[in-house]
Design a protein around this motif. Structure first.
Motif, PDB file in Angstrom:
ATOM      1  N   GLN A   1       0.837  -1.192   0.000  1.00 36.58           N
ATOM      2  CA  GLN A   1       0.000   0.000   0.000  1.00 36.58           C
ATOM      3  C   GLN A   1       0.876   1.249   0.000  1.00 36.58           C
ATOM      4  OE1 GLN A   1      -2.361  -1.204   3.521  1.00 36.58           O
ATOM      5  NE2 GLN A   1      -4.123  -0.994   2.141  1.00 36.58           N
ATOM      6  N   ILE A   2       0.253   2.363  -0.404  1.00 35.20           N
ATOM      7  CA  ILE A   2       0.981   3.633  -0.465  1.00 35.20           C
ATOM      8  C   ILE A   2       0.023   4.778  -0.151  1.00 35.20           C
ATOM      9  CG2 ILE A   2       0.552   3.886  -2.951  1.00 35.20           C
ATOM     10  CD1 ILE A   2       3.334   5.217  -3.191  1.00 35.20           C
ATOM     11  N   GLY A   3       0.559   5.810   0.429  1.00 31.35           N
ATOM     12  CA  GLY A   3      -0.140   7.069   0.612  1.00 31.35           C
ATOM     13  C   GLY A   3       0.727   8.169   0.031  1.00 31.35           C
ATOM     14  N   VAL A   4       0.112   9.127  -0.634  1.00 32.06           N
ATOM     15  CA  VAL A   4       0.848  10.204  -1.305  1.00 32.06           C
ATOM     16  C   VAL A   4       0.240  11.541  -0.924  1.00 32.06           C
ATOM     17  CG1 VAL A   4       1.569  11.162  -3.528  1.00 32.06           C
ATOM     18  CG2 VAL A   4       1.290   8.679  -3.282  1.00 32.06           C
ATOM     19  N   SER A   5       1.102  12.514  -0.634  1.00 33.89           N
ATOM     20  CA  SER A   5       0.606  13.866  -0.402  1.00 33.89           C
ATOM     21  C   SER A   5       1.626  14.887  -0.872  1.00 33.89           C
ATOM     22  CB  SER A   5       0.301  14.115   1.062  1.00 33.89           C
ATOM     23  OG  SER A   5      -0.134  15.457   1.218  1.00 33.89           O
ATOM     24  N   ALA A   6       1.227  15.636  -1.878  1.00 28.54           N
ATOM     25  CA  ALA A   6       2.016  16.778  -2.342  1.00 28.54           C
ATOM     26  C   ALA A   6       1.312  18.049  -1.878  1.00 28.54           C
ATOM     27  CB  ALA A   6       2.119  16.760  -3.861  1.00 28.54           C
ATOM     28  N   VAL A   7       2.061  18.951  -1.293  1.00 26.80           N
ATOM     29  CA  VAL A   7       1.500  20.240  -0.890  1.00 26.80           C
ATOM     30  C   VAL A   7       2.372  21.351  -1.467  1.00 26.80           C
ATOM     31  CG1 VAL A   7       0.456  19.341   1.231  1.00 26.80           C
ATOM     32  CG2 VAL A   7       2.717  20.367   1.329  1.00 26.80           C
ATOM     33  N   HIS A   8       1.730  22.431  -1.819  1.00 25.92           N
ATOM     34  CA  HIS A   8       2.425  23.605  -2.339  1.00 25.92           C
ATOM     35  C   HIS A   8       2.389  24.674  -1.253  1.00 25.92           C
ATOM     36  CE1 HIS A   8       3.975  26.480  -5.166  1.00 25.92           C
ATOM     37  NE2 HIS A   8       2.982  27.296  -4.867  1.00 25.92           N
ATOM     38  N   VAL A   9       3.549  25.214  -0.945  1.00 24.68           N
ATOM     39  CA  VAL A   9       3.640  26.231   0.102  1.00 24.68           C
ATOM     40  C   VAL A   9       4.233  27.500  -0.505  1.00 24.68           C
ATOM     41  CG1 VAL A   9       4.549  26.770   2.392  1.00 24.68           C
ATOM     42  CG2 VAL A   9       4.037  24.403   1.794  1.00 24.68           C
ATOM     43  N   VAL A  10       3.550  28.597  -0.318  1.00 26.75           N
ATOM     44  CA  VAL A  10       4.038  29.898  -0.779  1.00 26.75           C
ATOM     45  C   VAL A  10       4.767  30.549   0.394  1.00 26.75           C
ATOM     46  CG1 VAL A  10       3.360  32.171  -1.644  1.00 26.75           C
ATOM     47  CG2 VAL A  10       2.116  30.117  -2.380  1.00 26.75           C
ATOM     48  N   GLY A  11       5.987  30.978   0.173  1.00 27.61           N
ATOM     49  CA  GLY A  11       6.750  31.634   1.240  1.00 27.61           C
ATOM     50  C   GLY A  11       7.073  30.670   2.369  1.00 27.61           C
ATOM     51  N   ALA A  12       7.482  29.458   2.013  1.00 31.37           N
ATOM     52  CA  ALA A  12       7.781  28.431   3.020  1.00 31.37           C
ATOM     53  C   ALA A  12       8.951  28.879   3.898  1.00 31.37           C
ATOM     54  CB  ALA A  12       8.103  27.108   2.325  1.00 31.37           C
ATOM     55  N   PRO A  13       8.790  28.781   5.217  1.00 30.89           N
ATOM     56  CA  PRO A  13       9.831  29.254   6.142  1.00 30.89           C
ATOM     57  C   PRO A  13      10.998  28.264   6.269  1.00 30.89           C
ATOM     58  CG  PRO A  13       8.027  28.283   7.378  1.00 30.89           C
ATOM     59  CD  PRO A  13       7.622  28.251   5.924  1.00 30.89           C
ATOM     60  N   GLY A  14      11.913  28.597   7.162  1.00 30.90           N
ATOM     61  CA  GLY A  14      12.991  27.690   7.555  1.00 30.90           C
ATOM     62  C   GLY A  14      13.872  27.250   6.406  1.00 30.90           C
ATOM     63  N   VAL A  15      14.060  25.943   6.291  1.00 31.98           N
ATOM     64  CA  VAL A  15      14.976  25.391   5.286  1.00 31.98           C
ATOM     65  C   VAL A  15      14.548  25.711   3.856  1.00 31.98           C
ATOM     66  CG1 VAL A  15      15.720  23.503   6.796  1.00 31.98           C
ATOM     67  CG2 VAL A  15      13.859  23.128   5.178  1.00 31.98           C
TER      68      VAL A  15
END
Length: 143
Positions: A112-126
């Motif tokens: 089994q697999i789970g997938v999650s792509a998220v797009h972040v605008v102005g992502a902090p930190g690294v």
């Protein structure tokens, strides 16, 4: 990002079948685990398998995809962050080029697999305040 999630799932399964492996079934539990982790990394500005509070990845995944009454349980994880324009093919190229990520893609044990792509605008930190796409794929088997 649902389209990218579906494309990644299809790309992983195409790759596996081409190498004589069984395709993976999507798991809503693993999807939730992957989504929580992608969102947390994007919000808090870190990138790693462990959670922000130090919880090791398999314990985090187990919260969503428990061992229950199964005699055997195992999980794995591939992560990626890239420019917002990353495609499923681009993600696969990066994972295939990495021996550890390739090992997960080619593992005979996963079902089994789970997938999650998220797009972040102005992502902090690294992510240095840039726009980023963060992808988590959680692999699992219970039997």
């Amino acid at each position: 990002m649902q389209t990218l999630n579906r494309q990644i799932l299809a790309a992983v399964n195409t790759f596996r079948v081409a190498h004589g492996l069984v395709p993976l079934r999507e798991s809503t539990s693993l999807d939730r685990s992957a989504r929580q982790h992608s969102l947390e990394m994007g919000k808090l500005g870190y990138f790693g398998h462990s959670s922000a509070d130090g919880t090791i990845f398999w314990r985090r995944i187990k919260h969503y995809y428990g061992a229950g009454n199964y005699g055997y349980w195992s999980v794995g994880e591939n992560l990626l962050w890239s420019a917002p324009t990353v495609s499923a093919g681009g993600a696969m190229k990066m994972w295939i080029a990495s021996p550890e990520h390739l090992r997960n893609l080619m593992s005979r044990q996963w079902r089994q697999i789970g997938v999650s792509a998220v797009h972040v605008v102005g992502a902090p930190g690294v992510f240095h305040g840039l726009r980023a796409t963060i992808i988590t794929t959680d692999f699992g088997v219970r039997r």
